[in-house]
Design an enzyme around this catalytic site. Sequence first.
Site, mmCIF file in Angstrom:
data_model
loop_
_atom_site.group_PDB
_atom_site.id
_atom_site.type_symbol
_atom_site.label_atom_id
_atom_site.label_comp_id
_atom_site.label_asym_id
_atom_site.label_seq_id
_atom_site.Cartn_x
_atom_site.Cartn_y
_atom_site.Cartn_z
ATOM 1 N N HIS A 207 -9.144 4.030 -1.005
ATOM 2 C CA HIS A 207 -7.804 3.455 -0.880
ATOM 3 C C HIS A 207 -7.495 2.503 -2.030
ATOM 4 O O HIS A 207 -7.402 1.289 -1.841
ATOM 5 C CB HIS A 207 -7.680 2.743 0.466
ATOM 6 C CG HIS A 207 -6.334 2.208 0.778
ATOM 7 N ND1 HIS A 207 -5.157 2.764 0.294
ATOM 8 C CD2 HIS A 207 -5.954 1.141 1.547
ATOM 9 C CE1 HIS A 207 -4.139 2.074 0.740
ATOM 10 N NE2 HIS A 207 -4.587 1.082 1.497
ATOM 11 N N CYS B 123 0.816 -1.216 0.000
ATOM 12 C CA CYS B 123 0.000 0.000 0.000
ATOM 13 C C CYS B 123 0.849 1.265 0.000
ATOM 14 O O CYS B 123 0.298 2.377 -0.088
ATOM 15 C CB CYS B 123 -0.919 0.021 1.213
ATOM 16 S SG CYS B 123 -1.763 -1.543 1.501
#
Length: 386
Positions: A332, A83
Amino acid sequence: MRTVCIVGVGMSQWGEVWKQSLRDIHTDAALKAIKNSGVDHIDSMYVGCMSGGMFVGQEHLASLLTDYMGMRGLPATRVESACASGGLAVRSAYIEVASGISDIVMASGVEKMTDVDGDEATYALAAAADQEFEVFHGATFPGLYAMMAHVHIAKYGTTREMLSAISVKNHNNGSMNPVAQYPFKVTMDQVANSVMVADPLHILDCSPITDGAAAAILCTEEIAKSLGKPYVKIIGTSVGTDTIQLAQRADLTTIKAATIAANGAFKMAGKTINDIEFCEVHDCFTIAELMVLESIGKYKPGKAGEAILAGETALDGAFPVNTSGGLKSKGHPVGATGVAQVIEVYKQLTGQAEGDRQLKSSPKIGMTQNMGGSGGSSVVHIMEVA
């Protein structure tokens, strides 16, 4: 090293984007960034993407994305750090400009996550955890962060209200962000009574699965000045890593990789946390935002929750956090998140954040903290208004 600046940014609409592919949303963000910057060319590109292969079956993004941008032949590199892939793309572009290899470089990030069902998305994301010692035994990221939350609760008395306040704040900020996936407000009761995912984390404590892309143009200060547009300087950048496996960490209430990255960026910038006026941090779960604020040294261990409840991290607080809405409200798309964080700081420093999200304090220095997995890697950037 040469001074590196950000001169233009672009984002696609974030959310469940059914009518565009990975290449489409990336091209959208990339061309917006080029137009916004006013540059007539770019010398190279770094694109952050965690797992295009598992989400849409597409690897070899350097070739694919330059082709669909109409820039065949452009030197391009795909980078990955779970991420934190987007943050690493920005850092890679920074290094190329600072070193003198190139003068104008695009840093972008992209992920198309909703083309698979929930189980497949969970499987893809779990690739950022320890496969042999965590995933094989059934651990998922909500479960891993839930364990971190329980330890923090037991050690410091962290409360449900503290976690809920983070979600409420970030949704309030995201309600004013035109590209946010979930641009709506929530209440403390709604967060606390939402569906339980992994005790103590409810669905409104968790960031969503998202399609989205983001891009920023980095260049020398000489070029930035010549364009006659607002720009900011990147004055500090650093990366930190830690064990990928929670069981190997000495303390589950802190994120060591974030501490290492922040300290490295502070040293490079010649600044301390007290010089930072606002910050975009990696709130993949509400407990993550709280722990990051303690890990980067803004609050002492166990004290961030009290500050959040007191409103210190709100838009009108002493230290605004996640003015974009954060991962929680904005979304996200894992490969793009780190670039979007940099875009928010650029907008705030140049007075271009949309609506009432723009900080009234006219900040001069901002920071981003992006991390991979449960904190196995982290990237920090510090930016200053020109």
